[in-house]
Design a protein around this motif. Structure first.
Motif, short mmCIF file in Angstrom:
data_model
loop_
_atom_site.label_atom_id
_atom_site.label_comp_id
_atom_site.label_asym_id
_atom_site.label_seq_id
_atom_site.Cartn_x
_atom_site.Cartn_y
_atom_site.Cartn_z
N ASN A 156 0.80 -1.23 0.00
CA ASN A 156 0.00 0.00 0.00
C ASN A 156 0.84 1.28 0.00
O ASN A 156 0.29 2.37 0.14
CB ASN A 156 -0.97 0.00 1.18
N HIS A 187 -3.73 2.43 -9.36
CA HIS A 187 -4.46 1.73 -8.31
C HIS A 187 -5.22 2.74 -7.45
O HIS A 187 -4.64 3.35 -6.56
CB HIS A 187 -3.50 0.91 -7.45
N LEU A 246 -5.08 -1.90 -0.96
CA LEU A 246 -5.45 -3.32 -0.84
C LEU A 246 -5.89 -3.63 0.59
O LEU A 246 -5.45 -2.99 1.55
CB LEU A 246 -4.25 -4.20 -1.19
N ASP A 283 -7.49 -9.31 0.12
CA ASP A 283 -7.32 -9.29 -1.34
C ASP A 283 -6.30 -10.34 -1.75
O ASP A 283 -5.48 -10.79 -0.94
CB ASP A 283 -6.86 -7.89 -1.79
N ASP A 312 -1.92 -9.86 -5.83
CA ASP A 312 -2.04 -8.41 -5.93
C ASP A 312 -1.10 -7.72 -4.95
O ASP A 312 -0.47 -6.71 -5.28
CB ASP A 312 -3.49 -7.96 -5.65
N HIS A 313 -0.98 -8.27 -3.74
CA HIS A 313 -0.04 -7.71 -2.77
C HIS A 313 1.40 -7.79 -3.31
O HIS A 313 2.18 -6.85 -3.14
CB HIS A 313 -0.15 -8.45 -1.43
N TYR A 322 1.72 -5.05 -6.21
CA TYR A 322 1.74 -3.69 -5.68
C TYR A 322 3.05 -3.40 -4.94
O TYR A 322 3.60 -2.30 -5.04
CB TYR A 322 0.57 -3.48 -4.70
#
Length: 201
Positions: A69, A77, A81, A85, A89-90, A93
């Motif tokens: 994040n 984005h 997140l 999620d 994706d983590h 990102y």
């Protein structure tokens, strides 16, 4: 910097870290608002003290605390997140945050010498936390999901992905399932990225 020089640098960095355990410790504020030893006054929310610019000896820079994040929301984005999620994706990102950080300093992904990757399972009331062999399998699933995404950020670079260490933790601050720390060499004689290129990263 050739591979032998990279190895020599990583070895010397590890010996320094072993000799000085506080060298890479986060300088957070101590209870009661007093700065931690070596930390700066003026603590920020989350237990972090205001960061003091550090020297970059011989072109060495450290990128720390990059999570999924960091720098979000942004143009790509629009929302942060959540712990629930998808893990992939983590990973993506976090890698994008890492790339933005090195580019802000005038470097590229090719400049990284060594990485440390910390990851955890989601601690959320809606998701039972596995234990025992189920936890080991869950951590392994995360590790296997990370590897191709991690490697894709060094495709086509001069040296490929740098050596890394991975650590499984129980919790990571910032609502992220990953956090990355890296050391890089940016040639001090090379021209820095123009301000326009760094804007908005």
């Amino acid at each position: 910097m050739d591979m032998r020089s990279r190895r020599q640098f990583v070895n010397s960095m590890m010996m320094t870290a072993a000799a000085s355990p506080m060298l890479f410790a986060q300088q957070g504020a101590a209870p009661g608002g007093a700065p931690a030893p070596g930390g700066a006054p003026g603590g920020q929310p989350g237990g972090r003290a205001a960061r003091v610019p550090r020297p970059h000896p011989a072109g060495i820079v450290w990128i720390s605390g990059q999570g999924s994040n960091d720098g979000v929301p942004n143009a790509d984005h629009p929302a942060k997140l959540k712990l629930t999620d998808p893990y992939e994706d983590h990973c993506k990102y976090t890698m994008e945050a890492l790339k933005r950080s090195i580019e802000r300093m005038g470097g590229t992904m090719s400049d990284f010498l060594y990485m440390q990757v910390f990851f955890c399972l989601p601690l959320d009331d809606s998701t039972p936390t596995p234990t025992g062999s189920a936890a080991a399998a869950a951590y392994l699933k995360c590790y296997n999901a990370l590897s191709p995404i991690y490697g894709s950020f060094w495709q086509g670079t001069k040296y490929g992905a740098p050596p890394r260490s991975c650590f499984a933790l129980q919790w990571i601050p910032g609502g992220s399932l990953l956090e990355m720390v890296g050391a890089a060499y940016i040639d001090p004689n090379a021209a820095s990225a123009p301000p326009a290129a760094a804007a908005g990263l």
